[in-house]
Design an enzyme around this catalytic site. Sequence first.
Site, PDB file in Angstrom:
ATOM      1  CB  CYS A  92      42.292  32.728  29.727  1.00 28.74           C
ATOM      2  SG  CYS A  92      42.405  32.719  31.532  1.00 28.74           S
ATOM      3  NE  ARG A 124      37.256  26.887  34.263  1.00 29.81           N
ATOM      4  CZ  ARG A 124      37.595  25.760  34.876  1.00 29.81           C
ATOM      5  NH1 ARG A 124      36.998  24.627  34.544  1.00 29.81           N
ATOM      6  NH2 ARG A 124      38.512  25.758  35.831  1.00 29.81           N
ATOM      7  CD  GLU A 147      39.712  32.088  39.650  1.00 30.41           C
ATOM      8  OE1 GLU A 147      39.432  33.291  39.724  1.00 30.41           O
ATOM      9  OE2 GLU A 147      39.145  31.297  38.877  1.00 30.41           O
ATOM     10  CG  ASP A 148      37.440  36.016  44.481  1.00 28.09           C
ATOM     11  OD1 ASP A 148      38.137  36.535  43.582  1.00 28.09           O
ATOM     12  OD2 ASP A 148      37.431  36.433  45.650  1.00 28.09           O
ATOM     13  CD  GLN A 149      39.290  36.988  36.435  1.00 29.99           C
ATOM     14  OE1 GLN A 149      40.359  36.431  36.707  1.00 29.99           O
ATOM     15  NE2 GLN A 149      39.169  37.806  35.416  1.00 29.99           N
ATOM     16  CD  GLN A 204      36.148  34.316  34.360  1.00 29.84           C
ATOM     17  OE1 GLN A 204      36.350  33.209  34.868  1.00 29.84           O
ATOM     18  NE2 GLN A 204      37.108  34.980  33.725  1.00 29.84           N
ATOM     19  N   GLY A 211      59.579  45.783  34.257  1.00 25.63           N
ATOM     20  CA  GLY A 211      58.880  44.615  33.731  1.00 25.63           C
ATOM     21  C   GLY A 211      57.606  44.303  34.507  1.00 25.63           C
TER      22      GLY A 211
END
Length: 443
Positions: free
Chosen positions: A78, A80, A139-141, A145, A215
């Site tokens: 989302c 790059r 962040e390690d997500q 990827q 919300g």
Amino acid sequence: MTAFMTINRLTKHDSVCRIKARKKERRNCMRFGFLGINYKKAQLDIRDRVSFTDTMKLDFFQRAEGLGVSQSMVLSTCNRSEVYFVYEKEEQAKGMGRVYEGMFPELNLKEYLNNLSGQEAMAYLFRVTAGLESLVLGEDQILGQVQEALDYSKTMGFSGKELNRIVRDAVTCAKRMKSELKISEKPLSVSYIGIRQLDRVCGIAGKRVLVIGSGKTATLALKYLSEYETESITACSRTYMHAKRLKEEFSQIHIIPYEERYQRMAQCHIVISATASPHLTVRRDAFKPRQPITFLDLASPRDIDTEFDRELQATLINLDALQEIAEENWRERERLAKEGGKIVEEALKETDMWLRQSRMDSAIESLQHRCSGIVEDSYQYLNRKMELSLREQKLLKKVLHASLQRLLREPIKELKRLGIEQEQEEYKRLIEQLFQFEKDGQG
């Protein structure tokens, strides 16, 4: 000529052809390249339009192959859309830029496109994989990827020895950072920090909880609450139907009308409010605590009356305190990221040295192939002239092979130590001339 000798020559010729084909792919020095756009240079509307589907990735790989670039990987998230590739000639690197732009002909990407080469490109990949170039630092997500991006290239047949090794080293480095530094474990989400603070202040397990709001923030709070074994969770919202939708995701919660919140509050140990209301959702003049109760206010502007701070039975955790913790955690992430940068530099040196040494692989393989040919020819000659047992035949071949390998050992070590590209090319040409590899079809 015997049938055995004919088959032997055909087998050797086939082997030479296969080696020659591999050498052609790596005759020039391999370099590592990067190009792409990310959140630092391109706005969200551009990033949304510059995104690679799997079909587009395959199209890109095929176009790159048309330039002679057979190893490439597309990392599309989302934030790059980046390409990493291995190339031989400068014109190929320039051509990759044109291929990238050609994937999105309706856009002018020149002002957004970044490109790097060599060690700079490798350093960037290592930092990306470790989360040091992410919007949320550490962040390690992104680690998963990157692995998925390489897996796709491998599956489609567009990766090779160099790309596989560089990406694998970047992933290994990122995993080491994750294990040693634990950057991602310093929470930045106010909702998550709030729930953790609640647990520290009063303990969540076994408690009755009321959540006001439906919300994004309230939903996150419910998600984090589900990690604890509460006695019960009740939710309400100014719009009843919005609250009912929460039950689709969190089946264990109870839904009540917003107007009944105070009655339910009297039975709860914890109250969390996260609405977009311009007015207070929990007023001091409407509720008098009869037992110890902890309030968590995740709203801005405030949802919960600050007058509860004066109540002996009440504890109030507000957004200001949580934001201070989030800011402190961010500063800690930045400190750890600097340590991570040192780990990246250390790992990068090893990968860069391997890539430099691999440029001599074709010359070394040619030498070893010549050695194997000499061993085989000598063995066949001696085997025909002497009556040897099966054990003696195996011993003879081992001795011949060990002798020539001993002769080549030191030259090969020196070739691997060469670090300057110009020296490498000069030695490769010298070896080809001395051993006449081109003439023999081994170059």
